[in-house]
Scaffold this motif. Structure first.
Motif, mmCIF file in Angstrom:
data_model
loop_
_atom_site.group_PDB
_atom_site.id
_atom_site.type_symbol
_atom_site.label_atom_id
_atom_site.label_comp_id
_atom_site.label_asym_id
_atom_site.label_seq_id
_atom_site.Cartn_x
_atom_site.Cartn_y
_atom_site.Cartn_z
ATOM 1 N N GLY A 1 0.771 -1.238 0.000
ATOM 2 C CA GLY A 1 0.000 0.000 0.000
ATOM 3 C C GLY A 1 0.799 1.282 0.000
ATOM 4 N N ILE A 2 0.039 2.350 -0.142
ATOM 5 C CA ILE A 2 0.529 3.723 -0.101
ATOM 6 C C ILE A 2 -0.304 4.452 0.956
ATOM 7 C CG2 ILE A 2 0.808 5.874 -1.386
ATOM 8 C CD1 ILE A 2 0.645 4.232 -3.960
ATOM 9 N N ALA A 3 0.263 4.991 1.896
ATOM 10 C CA ALA A 3 1.661 5.279 2.156
ATOM 11 C C ALA A 3 2.144 4.372 3.276
ATOM 12 C CB ALA A 3 1.859 6.740 2.530
ATOM 13 N N THR A 4 3.435 4.093 3.230
ATOM 14 C CA THR A 4 4.053 3.283 4.275
ATOM 15 C C THR A 4 3.814 3.926 5.643
ATOM 16 O OG1 THR A 4 5.767 2.774 2.645
ATOM 17 C CG2 THR A 4 6.180 2.083 4.914
ATOM 18 N N SER A 5 3.890 5.253 5.696
ATOM 19 C CA SER A 5 3.705 5.976 6.959
ATOM 20 C C SER A 5 2.234 6.238 7.273
ATOM 21 C CB SER A 5 4.457 7.307 6.923
ATOM 22 O OG SER A 5 3.942 8.125 5.881
ATOM 23 N N GLY A 6 1.350 5.806 6.401
ATOM 24 C CA GLY A 6 -0.083 6.007 6.599
ATOM 25 C C GLY A 6 -0.791 4.674 6.788
ATOM 26 N N VAL A 7 -1.461 4.225 5.750
ATOM 27 C CA VAL A 7 -2.278 3.011 5.835
ATOM 28 C C VAL A 7 -1.469 1.795 6.261
ATOM 29 C CG1 VAL A 7 -2.097 2.370 3.370
ATOM 30 C CG2 VAL A 7 -4.096 1.663 4.705
ATOM 31 N N VAL A 8 -0.239 1.660 5.788
ATOM 32 C CA VAL A 8 0.535 0.464 6.143
ATOM 33 C C VAL A 8 0.887 0.496 7.632
ATOM 34 C CG1 VAL A 8 2.563 -0.943 5.631
ATOM 35 C CG2 VAL A 8 1.424 0.294 3.779
ATOM 36 N N LEU A 9 1.411 1.611 8.107
ATOM 37 C CA LEU A 9 1.768 1.736 9.517
ATOM 38 C C LEU A 9 0.573 1.505 10.434
ATOM 39 C CD1 LEU A 9 3.656 2.518 11.872
ATOM 40 C CD2 LEU A 9 3.130 4.925 11.353
ATOM 41 N N LEU A 10 -0.514 2.187 10.183
ATOM 42 C CA LEU A 10 -1.660 2.059 11.076
ATOM 43 C C LEU A 10 -2.314 0.686 10.989
ATOM 44 C CD1 LEU A 10 -1.097 5.097 11.308
ATOM 45 C CD2 LEU A 10 -3.539 5.381 11.654
ATOM 46 N N THR A 11 -2.302 0.091 9.819
ATOM 47 C CA THR A 11 -2.875 -1.247 9.677
ATOM 48 C C THR A 11 -1.994 -2.283 10.363
ATOM 49 O OG1 THR A 11 -3.984 -0.585 7.638
ATOM 50 C CG2 THR A 11 -3.744 -2.955 8.026
ATOM 51 N N VAL A 12 -0.671 -2.148 10.252
ATOM 52 C CA VAL A 12 0.231 -3.053 10.978
ATOM 53 C C VAL A 12 -0.067 -2.969 12.469
ATOM 54 C CG1 VAL A 12 2.634 -3.377 11.748
ATOM 55 C CG2 VAL A 12 2.129 -3.159 9.317
ATOM 56 N N ARG A 13 -0.127 -1.761 12.992
ATOM 57 C CA ARG A 13 -0.348 -1.577 14.432
ATOM 58 C C ARG A 13 -1.686 -2.163 14.887
ATOM 59 N NH1 ARG A 13 4.512 -0.766 16.616
ATOM 60 N NH2 ARG A 13 5.276 1.344 16.393
#
Length: 186
Positions: free
Chosen positions: A127-139
């Motif tokens: 996904g885009i952005a690593t600091s957005g959707v990816v970060l929050l979804t990982v958490r």
């Protein structure tokens, strides 16, 4: 050791044409994501698309939300157009499309219901952005006890240093972080 793919799904997050178009160079990213989708479909692993979207006029966007309110005019001009997935990685008929109302793939969406119904416990994230959707979804996925794999070269951020830091220092605490090619060898 080969992983059980019966409980796995690939998430294609915020890969909307309007968002992809904001990257200075998206060719490699889209190519990698397309390869990942083809591999996943071949393995009969579900592909789930997650897009950020709102009602026409974006009444869900508060002026208190700096990220979304800064882009409200762009998004709300034509929400249908804003939500279109990049044409090189379109979903097939029958693949699930989840609409979320905030940054995490889970927030304001029915993603968790879809995952539970499918017996999905392992999420492969792109996904885009690593600091957005990816970060929050990982958490959030980690808090919900999902097994998580992040395909680092199938994610992008406007800031390459932020992408590198997250994929090498932060995500490995809660997820396996792999290159697409390495994941395909598992």
């Amino acid at each position: 050791m080969e992983r059980n793919t019966q409980d796995t799904a690939l998430l294609i997050m915020d890969m909307q044409a309007a968002i992809v178009g904001r990257l200075t160079d998206s060719k490699a990213l889209i190519g990698n994501v397309a390869k990942g989708i083809a591999y996943t479909r071949n393995k009969k692993i579900p592909v789930i698309y997650v897009v950020v979207g709102f009602r026409q006029g974006a009444p869900e966007i508060s002026t208190n939300n700096k990220g979304f309110s800064a882009n409200k005019n762009i998004m709300s001009a034509n929400m249908e157009e804003w939500m279109k997935i990049h044409p090189d990685i379109l979903p097939l008929t029958g693949e699930i499309l989840v609409t979320k109302r905030r940054v995490s793939a889970f927030t304001g969406s029915d993603l968790e219901v879809v995952l539970r119904a499918g017996g999905i416990q392992h999420l492969i994230l792109t996904g885009i952005a690593t600091s957005g959707v990816v970060l929050l979804t990982v958490r959030e996925a980690a808090d919900k006890d999902y097994c998580i794999t992040v395909l680092a070269d199938c994610c992008a951020d406007a800031d390459e240093e932020v992408h590198r830091f997250l994929t090498t220092k932060v995500f490995p605490r809660q997820a396996d972080v792999l290159a697409l090619e390495d994941w395909q060898m598992i």
